[in-house]
Design a protein around this motif. Structure first.
Motif, mmCIF file in Angstrom:
data_model
loop_
_atom_site.group_PDB
_atom_site.id
_atom_site.type_symbol
_atom_site.label_atom_id
_atom_site.label_comp_id
_atom_site.label_asym_id
_atom_site.label_seq_id
_atom_site.Cartn_x
_atom_site.Cartn_y
_atom_site.Cartn_z
ATOM 1 N N ILE A 40 35.402 -0.579 -35.187
ATOM 2 C CA ILE A 40 35.868 -1.971 -35.169
ATOM 3 C C ILE A 40 36.751 -2.250 -36.382
ATOM 4 C CG2 ILE A 40 35.095 -4.372 -35.392
ATOM 5 C CD1 ILE A 40 32.673 -3.531 -33.634
ATOM 6 N N ASN A 41 36.354 -1.768 -37.574
ATOM 7 C CA ASN A 41 37.157 -1.977 -38.777
ATOM 8 C C ASN A 41 38.535 -1.334 -38.658
ATOM 9 O OD1 ASN A 41 35.213 -3.457 -40.109
ATOM 10 N ND2 ASN A 41 34.352 -1.696 -41.164
ATOM 11 N N PHE A 42 38.590 -0.105 -38.156
ATOM 12 C CA PHE A 42 39.885 0.550 -37.978
ATOM 13 C C PHE A 42 40.729 -0.187 -36.954
ATOM 14 C CE2 PHE A 42 37.761 4.486 -39.609
ATOM 15 C CZ PHE A 42 38.532 4.593 -40.746
ATOM 16 N N GLY A 43 40.098 -0.667 -35.908
ATOM 17 C CA GLY A 43 40.830 -1.417 -34.885
ATOM 18 C C GLY A 43 41.450 -2.683 -35.440
ATOM 19 N N GLN A 44 40.705 -3.389 -36.300
ATOM 20 C CA GLN A 44 41.251 -4.609 -36.905
ATOM 21 C C GLN A 44 42.424 -4.286 -37.822
ATOM 22 O OE1 GLN A 44 37.560 -6.131 -38.582
ATOM 23 N NE2 GLN A 44 37.690 -7.882 -37.224
ATOM 24 N N ALA A 45 42.289 -3.255 -38.640
ATOM 25 C CA ALA A 45 43.378 -2.879 -39.540
ATOM 26 C C ALA A 45 44.586 -2.382 -38.752
ATOM 27 C CB ALA A 45 42.911 -1.809 -40.524
ATOM 28 N N TYR A 46 44.336 -1.667 -37.674
ATOM 29 C CA TYR A 46 45.406 -1.160 -36.822
ATOM 30 C C TYR A 46 46.162 -2.315 -36.173
ATOM 31 C CZ TYR A 46 47.576 2.091 -33.509
ATOM 32 O OH TYR A 46 48.469 2.835 -32.794
ATOM 33 N N ALA A 47 45.440 -3.369 -35.818
ATOM 34 C CA ALA A 47 46.046 -4.524 -35.166
ATOM 35 C C ALA A 47 46.766 -5.440 -36.156
ATOM 36 C CB ALA A 47 44.989 -5.317 -34.412
ATOM 37 N N ASP A 48 46.551 -5.255 -37.457
ATOM 38 C CA ASP A 48 47.172 -6.101 -38.481
ATOM 39 C C ASP A 48 47.996 -5.235 -39.439
ATOM 40 O OD1 ASP A 48 47.899 -8.155 -40.113
ATOM 41 O OD2 ASP A 48 45.887 -8.616 -40.825
ATOM 42 N N PRO A 49 49.121 -4.677 -38.969
ATOM 43 C CA PRO A 49 49.898 -3.760 -39.801
ATOM 44 C C PRO A 49 50.533 -4.434 -41.018
ATOM 45 C CG PRO A 49 51.095 -4.270 -37.797
ATOM 46 C CD PRO A 49 49.740 -4.879 -37.663
ATOM 47 N N LEU A 50 50.691 -5.762 -40.997
ATOM 48 C CA LEU A 50 51.296 -6.451 -42.138
ATOM 49 C C LEU A 50 50.429 -6.371 -43.388
ATOM 50 C CD1 LEU A 50 52.892 -9.618 -40.530
ATOM 51 C CD2 LEU A 50 54.015 -7.533 -41.312
ATOM 52 N N LEU A 51 49.150 -6.169 -43.213
ATOM 53 C CA LEU A 51 48.254 -6.021 -44.350
ATOM 54 C C LEU A 51 48.733 -4.888 -45.258
ATOM 55 C CD1 LEU A 51 45.536 -6.459 -45.881
ATOM 56 C CD2 LEU A 51 44.531 -4.876 -44.235
ATOM 57 N N THR A 116 43.666 -15.756 -46.160
ATOM 58 C CA THR A 116 43.777 -17.206 -46.259
ATOM 59 C C THR A 116 44.567 -17.646 -45.037
ATOM 60 O OG1 THR A 116 43.856 -17.008 -48.659
ATOM 61 C CG2 THR A 116 44.530 -19.115 -47.706
ATOM 62 N N GLY A 117 43.888 -18.206 -44.053
ATOM 63 C CA GLY A 117 44.559 -18.534 -42.793
ATOM 64 C C GLY A 117 44.927 -17.249 -42.076
ATOM 65 N N LYS A 118 46.229 -17.036 -41.883
ATOM 66 C CA LYS A 118 46.685 -15.806 -41.237
ATOM 67 C C LYS A 118 47.369 -14.861 -42.211
ATOM 68 C CE LYS A 118 47.106 -17.612 -36.593
ATOM 69 N NZ LYS A 118 47.850 -17.585 -35.360
ATOM 70 N N THR A 119 47.400 -15.216 -43.489
ATOM 71 C CA THR A 119 48.047 -14.364 -44.483
ATOM 72 C C THR A 119 47.003 -13.727 -45.396
ATOM 73 O OG1 THR A 119 48.338 -16.208 -46.016
ATOM 74 C CG2 THR A 119 50.141 -15.768 -44.479
ATOM 75 N N TRP A 120 47.381 -12.628 -46.020
ATOM 76 C CA TRP A 120 46.507 -11.910 -46.935
ATOM 77 C C TRP A 120 46.930 -12.181 -48.369
ATOM 78 C CZ3 TRP A 120 42.144 -9.760 -45.388
ATOM 79 C CH2 TRP A 120 42.020 -9.406 -44.049
#
Length: 140
Positions: A40-51, A116-120
């Protein structure tokens, strides 16, 4: 009438197959549940490449990173899967480690950030050169 005594089989002898099956199934479920969180953690990071991408952009503005590594390449999706990702604080904080390639050297990038909201908002970005055993702290 036959007076022979019939020996009763023990519970374990009668039910060994079922008990063993339940134990094995329980162990398999335990292992799967431990890996499920990582997936699940990898999936979230994979889905949020802007991080990771925004962290690379910040690192490419750091003089020390440019001197030691050169300009860092954009991170591909496989780098996130090869790295380490841990979400915590109700999925509003993250610690990520991914590989990075520069024009001169390669290494690892360690990121800790809060959402914070949708930004890191980055708490820490570190670039490590494992060969030279150096760490560069990227200022936010």
């Amino acid at each position: 009438m036959n007076d022979d005594i019939i020996a009763e089989k023990s519970f374990w002898t009668k039910k060994w197959f079922w008990i063993t099956g339940i134990i094995v199934a329980g162990l398999i479920l335990l292992v799967i549940s431990n890996f499920a969180g990582d997936i699940i953690n990898f999936g979230q990071a994979y889905a949020d490449p802007l991080l990771c991408q925004n962290a690379i952009d910040k690192a490419n503005k750091n003089k020390e990173v440019l001197q030691n590594f050169g300009k860092l390449e954009q991170i591909d999706k496989l780098a996130i899967l090869e790295g380490s990702t841990v979400y915590y604080n109700d999925n509003n904080s993250v610690a990520v480690t991914v590989r990075v390639f520069g024009e001169k050297e390669k290494g690892k990038m360690d990121i800790t950030a809060d959402r914070t909201g949708k930004t890191w908002k980055y708490k820490s970005i570190k670039i490590r050169n494992t060969k030279k055993n150096t760490v560069i702290e990227v200022n936010n």
